[in-house]
Design an enzyme around this catalytic site. Structure first.
Site, PDB file in Angstrom:
ATOM      1  N   ASP A 133       0.791  -1.241  -0.137  1.00  0.00           N
ATOM      2  CA  ASP A 133      -0.039   0.127  -0.137  1.00  0.00           C
ATOM      3  C   ASP A 133       0.608   1.510  -0.201  1.00  0.00           C
ATOM      4  O   ASP A 133       1.657   1.455   0.847  1.00  0.00           O
ATOM      5  CB  ASP A 133      -1.270  -0.194   1.202  1.00  0.00           C
ATOM      6  CG  ASP A 133      -1.989   0.632   1.342  1.00  0.00           C
ATOM      7  OD1 ASP A 133      -2.898   0.451  -0.251  1.00  0.00           O
ATOM      8  OD2 ASP A 133      -2.266   2.080   1.464  1.00  0.00           O
ATOM      9  N   TYR A 161       1.929   8.754  -9.589  1.00  0.00           N
ATOM     10  CA  TYR A 161       1.979  10.798 -10.150  1.00  0.00           C
ATOM     11  C   TYR A 161       3.627  10.791 -10.290  1.00  0.00           C
ATOM     12  O   TYR A 161       4.174  12.014 -10.271  1.00  0.00           O
ATOM     13  CB  TYR A 161       2.333  11.026  -8.194  1.00  0.00           C
ATOM     14  CG  TYR A 161       0.764  10.914  -8.114  1.00  0.00           C
ATOM     15  CD1 TYR A 161       0.090  11.958  -7.997  1.00  0.00           C
ATOM     16  CD2 TYR A 161       0.371   9.819  -7.109  1.00  0.00           C
ATOM     17  CE1 TYR A 161      -1.339  11.857  -8.152  1.00  0.00           C
ATOM     18  CE2 TYR A 161      -1.027   9.747  -6.769  1.00  0.00           C
ATOM     19  CZ  TYR A 161      -1.068  10.756  -6.897  1.00  0.00           C
ATOM     20  OH  TYR A 161      -2.691  11.283  -6.209  1.00  0.00           O
ATOM     21  N   ASP A 162       4.588   9.873 -11.283  1.00  0.00           N
ATOM     22  CA  ASP A 162       6.087   9.881 -11.024  1.00  0.00           C
ATOM     23  C   ASP A 162       6.712  11.412 -11.750  1.00  0.00           C
ATOM     24  O   ASP A 162       7.332  11.922 -12.008  1.00  0.00           O
ATOM     25  CB  ASP A 162       6.494   8.538 -12.144  1.00  0.00           C
ATOM     26  CG  ASP A 162       6.422   7.474 -11.002  1.00  0.00           C
ATOM     27  OD1 ASP A 162       7.148   7.790  -9.961  1.00  0.00           O
ATOM     28  OD2 ASP A 162       6.674   5.991 -11.600  1.00  0.00           O
TER      29      ASP A 162
HETATM   30  O1  ITT Z   1      -3.600  -1.467  -4.408  1.00  0.00           O
HETATM   31  P1  ITT Z   1      -3.148  -1.792  -5.749  1.00  0.00           P
HETATM   32  O2  ITT Z   1      -4.359  -3.314  -5.989  1.00  0.00           O
HETATM   33  O3  ITT Z   1      -2.202  -2.351  -5.145  1.00  0.00           O
HETATM   34  O4  ITT Z   1      -3.915  -0.819  -6.424  1.00  0.00           O
HETATM   35  P2  ITT Z   1      -3.288   0.553  -6.230  1.00  0.00           P
HETATM   36  O5  ITT Z   1      -3.038   1.731  -7.654  1.00  0.00           O
HETATM   37  O6  ITT Z   1      -4.956   1.160  -5.860  1.00  0.00           O
HETATM   38  O7  ITT Z   1      -2.320   0.993  -5.153  1.00  0.00           O
HETATM   39  P3  ITT Z   1      -2.333   2.074  -3.556  1.00  0.00           P
HETATM   40  O8  ITT Z   1      -4.239   1.260  -2.794  1.00  0.00           O
HETATM   41  O9  ITT Z   1      -1.547   1.701  -3.093  1.00  0.00           O
HETATM   42  O10 ITT Z   1      -2.689   3.337  -4.623  1.00  0.00           O
HETATM   43  C1  ITT Z   1      -1.385   3.746  -4.359  1.00  0.00           C
HETATM   44  C2  ITT Z   1      -1.255   4.521  -5.145  1.00  0.00           C
HETATM   45  O11 ITT Z   1       0.185   5.902  -5.391  1.00  0.00           O
HETATM   46  C3  ITT Z   1       0.608   6.291  -5.948  1.00  0.00           C
HETATM   47  N1  ITT Z   1       2.130   5.721  -6.237  1.00  0.00           N
HETATM   48  C4  ITT Z   1       2.455   4.523  -5.169  1.00  0.00           C
HETATM   49  N2  ITT Z   1       4.067   4.322  -5.909  1.00  0.00           N
HETATM   50  C5  ITT Z   1       4.012   5.609  -6.885  1.00  0.00           C
HETATM   51  C6  ITT Z   1       5.187   5.072  -7.967  1.00  0.00           C
HETATM   52  O12 ITT Z   1       5.908   4.186  -7.320  1.00  0.00           O
HETATM   53  N3  ITT Z   1       5.130   6.204  -8.386  1.00  0.00           N
HETATM   54  C7  ITT Z   1       4.024   7.090  -8.566  1.00  0.00           C
HETATM   55  N4  ITT Z   1       2.776   7.016  -7.862  1.00  0.00           N
HETATM   56  C8  ITT Z   1       2.581   5.868  -7.292  1.00  0.00           C
HETATM   57  C9  ITT Z   1      -0.415   6.097  -7.243  1.00  0.00           C
HETATM   58  O13 ITT Z   1      -1.208   6.975  -8.171  1.00  0.00           O
HETATM   59  C10 ITT Z   1      -1.576   4.521  -7.196  1.00  0.00           C
HETATM   60  O14 ITT Z   1      -2.490   3.998  -7.927  1.00  0.00           O
HETATM   61 MG    MG Z   2      -5.673   0.090  -4.039  1.00  0.00          MG
END
Ligand code: ITT
Ligand code: MG
Length: 203
Positions: free
Chosen positions: A70, A155-156
């Site tokens: 997460d 957001y990269d």
């Molecule tokens: O829950 P899962 O199925 O893993 O997929 P998700 O996209 O919903 O994942 P999260 O709930 O952890 O939300 C993470 C968000 O944070 C941002 N994020 C996380 N890691 C990132 C990264 O390495 N680079 C850019 N944005 C990132 C991106 O918008 C992701 O969708």
């Molecule tokens: Mg998620």
């Protein structure tokens, strides 16, 4: 090659985990390989709680060891937002473009020296009948005024990674893996992996 399951439906994360686990001798499977499994509702109030929730739910469902991530972006000028709501910041459709546009708009009047932000990643390792293990990692940066680069995800393109002096989306996957919140968290897990994986394979 041993197999490790990451409880994510995010393609960007899936690619990064695949690359990061390969040198450790693991083949990665994600929930993209199990389309019948529904999204786990992220009802926690912290990254750690949500990572544990995803890992434990899927570990129970598959009856084997599962790792969940997460993660998200915390921006100082927005009091830590979007935080745990990063994926859905601009709405339920989880659009990276809309999320970035919302952040850029909210920060229009914020001066350069007040644009500090960090990525955060909580990784939870859950196995049925075992205590869940949790680690985390961060990556420090600044929010840019426009998108740059085309690597990565989320957001990269608007995150200037201080350690590399470039937008995160301008870094190759190898470069991102040297400094990212996800890689920093995984490094803390590495030494524990052999014992966590002992007997964690498919039954
Ligand atoms: O829950 P899962 O199925 O893993 O997929 P998700 O996209 O919903 O994942 P999260 O709930 O952890 O939300 C993470 C968000 O944070 C941002 N994020 C996380 N890691 C990132 C990264 O390495 N680079 C850019 N944005 C990132 C991106 O918008 C992701 O969708
Ligand atoms: Mg998620």
């Amino acid at each position: 090659m041993s197999e490790v399951i990451i409880a994510t439906k995010n393609q960007g994360k899936a690619k990064e985990f695949t690359r990061m686990f390969q040198p450790l001798g693991f083949e990665v499977k994600t929930l993209l390989d199990f389309p019948e499994i529904k999204d786990v509702e992220e009802t926690g109030t912290t990254f750690e709680e949500n990572a544990i929730l995803k890992a434990e739910t899927i570990a129970r469902l598959l009856d084997r060891m599962v790792i969940a991530d997460d993660s998200g972006l915390a921006i100082d000028a927005l009091e830590g937002r979007p935080g745990i709501y990063s994926a859905r910041y601009a709405g339920e459709e989880k659009s990276d473009e809309a999320n970035m546009n919302k952040v850029l708009e909210e920060l229009t009047d914020v001066p350069d020296n007040e644009r500090k932000a960090r990525f955060f990643c909580a990784l939870a390792v859950a196995s049925p009948g075992k205590e869940t293990f949790i680690v985390s990692g961060t990556c420090e940066g600044l929010i840019l005024r426009e998108k740059r680069g085309s690597y990565g995800f989320g957001y990269d393109p608007i995150f200037f990674a201080i350690e590399k002096g470039k937008a995160m989306a301008e870094l190759t996957p190898e470069e991102k893996a040297q400094i990212s919140h996800r890689a920093n968290a995984l490094r803390k897990l590495e030494s524990e992996l052999p014992s966590l994986l002992a007997g964690a394979g498919k039954k």
